[in-house]
Design an enzyme around this catalytic site. Structure first.
Site, PDB file in Angstrom:
ATOM      1  N   CYS A 383      -2.600   2.836   7.462  1.00  0.00           N
ATOM      2  CA  CYS A 383      -3.591   2.647   8.377  1.00  0.00           C
ATOM      3  C   CYS A 383      -2.806   2.330   9.794  1.00  0.00           C
ATOM      4  O   CYS A 383      -2.107   3.513  10.278  1.00  0.00           O
ATOM      5  CB  CYS A 383      -4.466   1.282   8.276  1.00  0.00           C
ATOM      6  N   HIS A 509      -6.952   2.581   3.134  1.00  0.00           N
ATOM      7  CA  HIS A 509      -5.970   1.360   2.558  1.00  0.00           C
ATOM      8  C   HIS A 509      -6.195   1.912   1.094  1.00  0.00           C
ATOM      9  O   HIS A 509      -6.892   1.407   0.254  1.00  0.00           O
ATOM     10  CB  HIS A 509      -6.710   0.228   2.558  1.00  0.00           C
ATOM     11  N   GLU A 511      -4.378   0.574  -1.188  1.00  0.00           N
ATOM     12  CA  GLU A 511      -3.758  -0.603  -2.166  1.00  0.00           C
ATOM     13  C   GLU A 511      -5.150  -1.375  -2.834  1.00  0.00           C
ATOM     14  O   GLU A 511      -5.100  -2.018  -3.464  1.00  0.00           O
ATOM     15  CB  GLU A 511      -3.229  -1.773  -1.058  1.00  0.00           C
TER      16      GLU A 511
END
Ligand code: GLN
Length: 537
Positions: A383, A509, A511
């Site tokens: 990001c 993202h 993650e």
């Protein structure tokens, strides 16, 4: 079978790990073949944590449907491997907002709107919502905060009412407490637990099971004492000792028979023992690494571990997948300068530049990216980290010296990262970013496509600014290529440097989607690239 409800409350202190206990119990029930979800009720007035600084409650977790939620939802997804949604996280603010909106619409005409019954009715409605979808056998509800706090009283009151309103045996309460050890007296003390259970009982809620967080084994005597004073069966006092990994907790809870107690208490006719084969394989790999790598995490919220929770966990999953211990070193980007960057990052085999907002620490991120780009160190930018790798390339390779994101320098002559079109009309801050899962099409043969092993992916977003497509051809000519775009809007979501061993920036993202049983390919690829870098020297 009716949907069954398990409520989890916390006492004595905060940060006891209610989320991990909730997720562990859910994992065990899921591994017995039950369909389980977890929801969290948070007692603060913000509508959601999207507007909070990560130093307040840790990272903001984002779901597929674009909800900005508490980081515990990340644990729920990582343990269960099942997506959560907006319905899984409710705050006091959201409850009041609904009730006040209804009041303005005239829904309660003539009535005084009160905490009981109007606020508690709205809490109960939301507590039951997921159970009414027919998709779940068990709904575990974590009540945020600590019993005795003024803020969580309406949640406890709603639980109390539900205990009577739901059919007999469909609902139970687990209370998590701290049983401290006083080293001067060499004694484990049960009094705080007794007091917190008394507080719960004052509010009309009887816990069915007490889970005791402790640094030392409780022993049968203390268990009996807690059972006696807290009004539960002796077998219903569960010990939860500190574990070497949060992922070990489901196994510890199973050894303490927590899942057996819960299925029996709820009358669930399920005699399967949990099948935790893959989970145990993951733990085995995690505990027995063959190698080690050092990864630098460059960000501006490094003082609080929880600020980058999902990133840290994604490295745990990727490390286990590679049988490699991933040592994550946190670097405060504010401290990184052109002069000290080489010294600071020299021992790192890979670098991740973190997401973030605002100007602080940005130049440090740019110095770190220049260093890894020039030195062939594996790099993943997420990001804001991706946005800064674009700005760095523009400045130091293309030569647009003041290139930047308009978030940071609205007057830049080269706005290589700019506000998205749809964001230009938005003035409100809460819940207005580009949020949730979007499709992304990867260029065949690109590093990204190789990593994912697929050309169409879905990843979650949380941002207002975006790669400025106007400059895509200039970047490509200079060597930084856009290798992933949104098929319906054309927005650039992935950039990479083909002439670098491993350099990739993603606007989304990754993650949020990594789990022990499905480690995220981008994190696995970064760890592998870091291992190769380590071997090359
Ligand atoms: N501040 C940037 C934006 O809004 C990046 C956001 C992020 O890193 N999540 O686009």
């Amino acid at each position: 079978m009716n949907a069954k409800y398990v409520f989890i409350t916390g006492g004595v202190v905060s940060s006891l790990g209610k989320g991990i206990i909730a997720a562990s119990l859910a994992k065990l029930l899921q591994a017995r073949g039950l369909r389980v979800t977890i929801q969290k009720f948070d007692p603060y007035i913000n509508i959601d944590p999207g507007t909070l600084n990560p130093y307040e409650h840790g990272e903001c977790y984002v779901t597929d449907d674009g909800a900005e939620t508490d980081l515990d939802l990340g644990h729920y997804e990582r343990f269960l491997g099942v997506p959560t949604s907006q319905a899984n996280n409710v705050t006091t603010g959201r409850v009041y907002y609904t009730v006040i909106t209804h009041e303005r619409e005239g829904a309660y005409l003539g009535k005084t709107v009160q905490i009981v019954p109007h606020i508690t009715d709205e809490i109960k409605r939301r507590m039951l919502l997921l159970g009414q979808t027919g998709k779940y056998d068990v709904i575990i509800t974590e009540v945020g905060g600590t019993v005795g706090d003024m803020e969580s009283l309406p949640f406890i009151e709603a639980m109390r009412q539900l205990q009577w309103e739901l059919p007999e045996g469909d609902c139970m309460c687990i209370h998590l407490t701290l049983v401290p050890y006083l080293s001067a007296a060499k004694e484990i003390k049960t009094k705080p637990t007794q007091h917190s259970v008394q507080q719960l009982q004052h509010a009309g809620v009887m816990p069915d099971v007490i889970v005791c967080r402790t640094e030392h084994p409780l022993g049968p005597e203390l268990r009996r004492k807690i059972a006696l004073f807290c009004n539960v069966k002796p077998g219903h006092v569960i010990e939860s000792q500190d574990a070497w990994s949060i992922y070990q907790v489901p196994l510890n809870m199973h050894a303490e028979h927590l899942d057996d107690l819960v299925v029996r208490q709820l009358g669930i006719e399920n005699f399967n023992q949990p099948d935790l084969g893959r989970w145990k394989d993951f733990l085995e790999n995690l505990q027995n690494p063959f190698q080690e790598v050092n990864i630098g995490l460059v960000g501006k919220y490094v003082a609080l571990q929880d600020a980058y929770k999902s990133i840290q966990e994604a490295f745990v999953h990727a490390g286990a997948a590679c049988r490699c211990k991933v040592k994550v070193h946190l670097f405060l980007s504010d401290d990184i300068t052109a002069d000290n960057v080489a010294g600071k990052l020299s021992g790192m085999n890979g670098i991740l530049v973190a997401p973030g907002f605002g100007e602080r620490g940005l130049e440090g991120k740019i110095h770190a990216i220049k260093y890894v780009r020039e030195n062939g160190i594996p790099f993943l930018g997420i990001c804001l980290g991706m946005q800064m790798c674009v700005a760095e390339y523009a400045r130091n390779v293309i030569g647009w010296v003041d290139a930047s994101s308009t978030e940071l320098n609205p007057k830049t002559t080269h706005p290589v990262i700019d506000l998205m079109e749809e964001q230009k009309k938005t003035t409100l801050k809460g819940g207005t970013m580009r949020l949730g899962a979007y499709e992304c099409k990867l260029t065949p043969g690109s590093l990204a496509a190789k990593i994912y092993g697929s050309e169409l992916i879905h990843e979650r977003h949380r941002h207002r600014y975006e790669f400025n497509g106007k400059y895509a051809a200039d970047f490509a000519a200079a060597g930084l290529v856009a290798s992933g775009t949104n098929p319906s809007t054309g927005l650039v979501e992935v950039v990479e440097l083909p002439n670098h061993p491993f350099f990739i920036g993603v606007q989304f993202h990754p993650e949020y989607k990594s789990t022990p049983e499905n480690p995220h390919p981008l994190f696995v690829a970064l760890v592998k690239a870091a291992l190769e870098k380590n071997a090359r020297g």
